[in-house]
Design a protein around this motif. Structure first.
Motif, PDB file in Angstrom:
ATOM      1  N   GLU A  54       0.823  -1.208   0.000  1.00  0.00           N
ATOM      2  CA  GLU A  54       0.000   0.000   0.000  1.00  0.00           C
ATOM      3  C   GLU A  54       0.858   1.260   0.000  1.00  0.00           C
ATOM      4  OE1 GLU A  54      -3.896  -1.660   2.447  1.00  0.00           O
ATOM      5  OE2 GLU A  54      -2.384  -0.474   3.493  1.00  0.00           O
ATOM      6  N   SER A  55       2.045   1.161   0.592  1.00  0.00           N
ATOM      7  CA  SER A  55       2.948   2.304   0.647  1.00  0.00           C
ATOM      8  C   SER A  55       4.361   1.809   0.911  1.00  0.00           C
ATOM      9  CB  SER A  55       2.524   3.288   1.751  1.00  0.00           C
ATOM     10  OG  SER A  55       2.535   2.654   3.017  1.00  0.00           O
ATOM     11  N   VAL A  56       5.324   2.711   0.748  1.00  0.00           N
ATOM     12  CA  VAL A  56       6.728   2.374   0.979  1.00  0.00           C
ATOM     13  C   VAL A  56       7.355   3.467   1.840  1.00  0.00           C
ATOM     14  CG1 VAL A  56       8.978   1.902  -0.050  1.00  0.00           C
ATOM     15  CG2 VAL A  56       6.886   1.189  -1.241  1.00  0.00           C
ATOM     16  N   VAL A  57       7.985   3.070   2.935  1.00  0.00           N
ATOM     17  CA  VAL A  57       8.730   4.007   3.770  1.00  0.00           C
ATOM     18  C   VAL A  57      10.151   4.079   3.226  1.00  0.00           C
ATOM     19  CG1 VAL A  57       9.563   4.529   6.083  1.00  0.00           C
ATOM     20  CG2 VAL A  57       7.324   3.432   5.782  1.00  0.00           C
ATOM     21  N   ASP A  58      10.549   5.241   2.776  1.00  0.00           N
ATOM     22  CA  ASP A  58      11.866   5.438   2.181  1.00  0.00           C
ATOM     23  C   ASP A  58      12.850   5.890   3.255  1.00  0.00           C
ATOM     24  OD1 ASP A  58      14.101   6.080   0.759  1.00  0.00           O
ATOM     25  OD2 ASP A  58      13.143   7.501  -0.596  1.00  0.00           O
ATOM     26  N   VAL A  59      13.638   4.939   3.743  1.00  0.00           N
ATOM     27  CA  VAL A  59      14.665   5.263   4.735  1.00  0.00           C
ATOM     28  C   VAL A  59      15.980   5.568   4.030  1.00  0.00           C
ATOM     29  CG1 VAL A  59      15.701   4.504   6.918  1.00  0.00           C
ATOM     30  CG2 VAL A  59      13.490   3.598   6.221  1.00  0.00           C
ATOM     31  N   ALA A  60      16.007   5.317   2.724  1.00  0.00           N
ATOM     32  CA  ALA A  60      17.259   5.362   1.968  1.00  0.00           C
ATOM     33  C   ALA A  60      17.961   6.713   2.043  1.00  0.00           C
ATOM     34  CB  ALA A  60      16.992   5.000   0.508  1.00  0.00           C
ATOM     35  N   GLY A  61      17.193   7.787   2.035  1.00  0.00           N
ATOM     36  CA  GLY A  61      17.821   9.096   2.025  1.00  0.00           C
ATOM     37  C   GLY A  61      18.304   9.564   3.376  1.00  0.00           C
ATOM     38  N   ASN A  62      17.967   8.821   4.438  1.00  0.00           N
ATOM     39  CA  ASN A  62      18.277   9.272   5.790  1.00  0.00           C
ATOM     40  C   ASN A  62      19.263   8.389   6.537  1.00  0.00           C
ATOM     41  OD1 ASN A  62      16.354  11.545   5.880  1.00  0.00           O
ATOM     42  ND2 ASN A  62      14.817   9.937   5.709  1.00  0.00           N
ATOM     43  N   ILE A  63      19.467   7.173   6.064  1.00  0.00           N
ATOM     44  CA  ILE A  63      20.386   6.256   6.732  1.00  0.00           C
ATOM     45  C   ILE A  63      21.568   5.999   5.808  1.00  0.00           C
ATOM     46  CG2 ILE A  63      19.354   4.101   5.879  1.00  0.00           C
ATOM     47  CD1 ILE A  63      19.738   2.964   8.719  1.00  0.00           C
ATOM     48  N   ALA A  64      22.748   5.874   6.377  1.00  0.00           N
ATOM     49  CA  ALA A  64      23.955   5.750   5.578  1.00  0.00           C
ATOM     50  C   ALA A  64      23.912   4.509   4.682  1.00  0.00           C
ATOM     51  CB  ALA A  64      25.181   5.685   6.486  1.00  0.00           C
ATOM     52  N   LYS A  65      24.355   4.657   3.461  1.00  0.00           N
ATOM     53  CA  LYS A  65      24.408   3.543   2.530  1.00  0.00           C
ATOM     54  C   LYS A  65      25.350   2.474   3.072  1.00  0.00           C
ATOM     55  CE  LYS A  65      25.289   2.379  -2.312  1.00  0.00           C
ATOM     56  NZ  LYS A  65      25.661   2.891  -3.656  1.00  0.00           N
ATOM     57  N   GLY A  66      24.938   1.218   2.923  1.00  0.00           N
ATOM     58  CA  GLY A  66      25.759   0.121   3.398  1.00  0.00           C
ATOM     59  C   GLY A  66      25.363  -0.407   4.757  1.00  0.00           C
ATOM     60  N   TYR A  67      24.451   0.283   5.460  1.00  0.00           N
ATOM     61  CA  TYR A  67      23.932  -0.254   6.712  1.00  0.00           C
ATOM     62  C   TYR A  67      23.078  -1.480   6.397  1.00  0.00           C
ATOM     63  CZ  TYR A  67      25.280   3.613   9.804  1.00  0.00           C
ATOM     64  OH  TYR A  67      25.987   4.518  10.545  1.00  0.00           O
ATOM     65  N   TYR A  68      23.211  -2.514   7.188  1.00  0.00           N
ATOM     66  CA  TYR A  68      22.476  -3.742   6.967  1.00  0.00           C
ATOM     67  C   TYR A  68      21.357  -3.847   7.998  1.00  0.00           C
ATOM     68  CZ  TYR A  68      21.897  -8.594   5.438  1.00  0.00           C
ATOM     69  OH  TYR A  68      21.399  -9.766   4.914  1.00  0.00           O
ATOM     70  N   ILE A  69      20.284  -4.587   7.666  1.00  0.00           N
ATOM     71  CA  ILE A  69      19.166  -4.763   8.573  1.00  0.00           C
ATOM     72  C   ILE A  69      19.048  -6.226   8.959  1.00  0.00           C
ATOM     73  CG2 ILE A  69      16.677  -4.537   8.896  1.00  0.00           C
ATOM     74  CD1 ILE A  69      18.157  -1.897   8.746  1.00  0.00           C
ATOM     75  N   ASN A  70      19.155  -6.509  10.259  1.00  0.00           N
ATOM     76  CA  ASN A  70      18.926  -7.857  10.774  1.00  0.00           C
ATOM     77  C   ASN A  70      17.611  -7.970  11.538  1.00  0.00           C
ATOM     78  OD1 ASN A  70      22.316  -7.560  11.546  1.00  0.00           O
ATOM     79  ND2 ASN A  70      21.594  -8.938   9.949  1.00  0.00           N
ATOM     80  N   GLY A  71      17.103  -6.838  12.054  1.00  0.00           N
ATOM     81  CA  GLY A  71      15.887  -6.887  12.857  1.00  0.00           C
ATOM     82  C   GLY A  71      15.058  -5.633  12.702  1.00  0.00           C
ATOM     83  N   MET A  72      13.732  -5.770  12.878  1.00  0.00           N
ATOM     84  CA  MET A  72      12.819  -4.622  12.768  1.00  0.00           C
ATOM     85  C   MET A  72      11.607  -4.876  13.663  1.00  0.00           C
ATOM     86  SD  MET A  72      10.752  -3.178   9.410  1.00  0.00           S
ATOM     87  CE  MET A  72      10.107  -4.818   9.025  1.00  0.00           C
ATOM     88  N   LYS A  73      11.231  -3.853  14.443  1.00  0.00           N
ATOM     89  CA  LYS A  73      10.007  -3.891  15.234  1.00  0.00           C
ATOM     90  C   LYS A  73       9.407  -2.500  15.252  1.00  0.00           C
ATOM     91  CE  LYS A  73       9.955  -8.173  16.304  1.00  0.00           C
ATOM     92  NZ  LYS A  73       8.886  -9.062  15.762  1.00  0.00           N
ATOM     93  N   SER A  74       8.101  -2.423  15.519  1.00  0.00           N
ATOM     94  CA  SER A  74       7.437  -1.123  15.590  1.00  0.00           C
ATOM     95  C   SER A  74       7.070  -0.806  17.031  1.00  0.00           C
ATOM     96  CB  SER A  74       6.178  -1.113  14.721  1.00  0.00           C
ATOM     97  OG  SER A  74       5.233  -2.045  15.214  1.00  0.00           O
ATOM     98  N   SER A  75       7.034   0.484  17.350  1.00  0.00           N
ATOM     99  CA  SER A  75       6.664   0.927  18.693  1.00  0.00           C
ATOM    100  C   SER A  75       5.202   1.346  18.698  1.00  0.00           C
ATOM    101  CB  SER A  75       7.555   2.091  19.131  1.00  0.00           C
ATOM    102  OG  SER A  75       7.327   3.224  18.320  1.00  0.00           O
ATOM    103  N   SER A  76       4.711   1.708  19.872  1.00  0.00           N
ATOM    104  CA  SER A  76       3.289   2.018  20.034  1.00  0.00           C
ATOM    105  C   SER A  76       2.861   3.250  19.244  1.00  0.00           C
ATOM    106  CB  SER A  76       2.973   2.223  21.518  1.00  0.00           C
ATOM    107  OG  SER A  76       3.762   3.275  22.035  1.00  0.00           O
ATOM    108  N   ASN A  77       3.779   4.177  18.992  1.00  0.00           N
ATOM    109  CA  ASN A  77       3.428   5.389  18.253  1.00  0.00           C
ATOM    110  C   ASN A  77       3.822   5.298  16.783  1.00  0.00           C
ATOM    111  OD1 ASN A  77       6.153   5.420  18.654  1.00  0.00           O
ATOM    112  ND2 ASN A  77       6.229   7.443  19.621  1.00  0.00           N
ATOM    113  N   CYS A  78       3.918   4.057  16.286  1.00  0.00           N
ATOM    114  CA  CYS A  78       4.191   3.780  14.866  1.00  0.00           C
ATOM    115  C   CYS A  78       5.602   4.141  14.436  1.00  0.00           C
ATOM    116  CB  CYS A  78       3.171   4.473  13.953  1.00  0.00           C
ATOM    117  SG  CYS A  78       1.506   3.824  14.139  1.00  0.00           S
TER     118      CYS A  78
END
Length: 321
Positions: free
Chosen positions: A38-62
């Motif tokens: 439905e949508s895409v959150v673009d983190v690309a412009g704000n986080i340094a290139k080459g950072y890897y993602i091993n885990g993701m969770k959301s908080s109560s305020n989204c």
């Protein structure tokens, strides 16, 4: 234990993950995943290139908590909003140089605190509001921790106020919410390692990437047994491997599988009891991890991806029918 937690983490008193009345409509006998994001959150412009993602969770305020490696010695904990704007970020350096990269994993939150583990044996609580971080080394608490052992995953068991840490072995480790070591659970011998874990209906669910299967097992200190094995999706005869999973609010189970060679990736949805495969659908081949969140009173499925070293989060709808 709960009262001790409230004294140590008073924010637990005021923080609630969601209001039941706001999400009652998603508790249904069947939930359909939207065919496309439905949508895409673009983190690309704000986080340094080459950072890897091993885990993701959301908080109560989204807001979204992302963890992963930066380099051989460094890992990161990043908090971003639904616009992809970074609110907090810590880059953490290991004191020793290890052969394995600094992969960092996270699980559901305790109040404002994200639970996280990092290779080789670090366990910690990261406060997403003020970026403070407290940690311990598991090998300092568990004298039988082998030199070649390392963490692979982390989850909580709310029924017993426990944090459970998966490893590259058949042993998983339980801690209390103050990071004090409690006991070991030895998994059945059909399991090689626990690449992702979560607790569901009193069982421990395990993605065994090395073993190419996923299971539900009993959580006893000795004699853990397989309750059931998840049905593996069929992708043209390719032998897929499971690597990331989450539980939706309605109790449905979502899991990512991949073909190690071609990196073809599929998303599966299972029934509440885990015994029936309900949905199989292809997703981006660069999908890294999966979680669910409540956005404007509606449950969403979130898949983090990395494209050319840049991070994007795809948001899928979960439609009750």
């Amino acid at each position: 234990m709960i009262e001790e937690m409230k004294q140590e983490y008073p924010e637990l008193e005021s923080l609630s993950d969601f209001v039941i009345s706001d999400v009652t409509k998603v508790i249904s006998d069947q939930v359909v995943i939207t065919e496309s994001a439905e949508s895409v959150v673009d983190v690309a412009g704000n986080i340094a290139k080459g950072y890897y993602i091993n885990g993701m969770k959301s908080s109560s305020n989204c807001n979204i908590v992302l963890t992963g490696r930066v380099s051989q010695k460094e890992s990161h904990i990043t908090v971003t909003n639904m616009k992809g704007e970074i609110l907090n970020q810590n880059v953490l350096t290991r004191n020793k140089r290890f052969r394995l990269r600094a992969h960092r994993y996270c699980c559901n939150l305790l109040g404002f605190n994200a639970i996280t583990v990092c290779i080789l044996d670090e366990i910690g609580l990261y406060n997403i509001s003020d970026s403070s971080y407290q940690k311990k080394n598991i090998s300092d608490m568990v004298k039988t921790w082998p030199e070649e052992r390392h963490v692979c995953s982390v989850t909580t068991n709310p029924a017993k106020n426990e944090i459970i840490v998966g490893t590259n072995s058949r042993e998983v480790y339980a801690f209390d919410y103050q990071l004090n070591y409690s006991h070991i659970i030895v998994l059945p011998d059909v399991i090689k390692q626990s690449d992702d874990i979560t607790v569901h209906d009193g069982n421990l669910l395990i993605c065994d990437y090395e073993g190419r299967s996923s299971y539900a097992v009993t959580m006893v200190t000795s004699g853990s047994k397989v309750v059931y094995r998840f049905t593996k999706p069929n992708l043209g005869g390719v032998d897929l491997r499971p690597y990331s999973m989450c539980i939706g609010m309605g109790g449905f189970i979502y899991m990512l599988w991949e073909d190690e060679l071609q990196r073809n990736t599929v998303l599966t949805q299972y029934s509440r009891d885990g015994r029936q495969l309900l949905t199989t659908m292809p997703v981006a081949d660069n999908a890294e991890c999966i979680t669910t969140s409540v956005v404007d009173g509606e449950e969403k499925l979130m898949i983090a991806t990395i494209t050319s070293g840049k991070i994007y989060i795809y948001i899928y709808g979960l439609v009750p029918v």
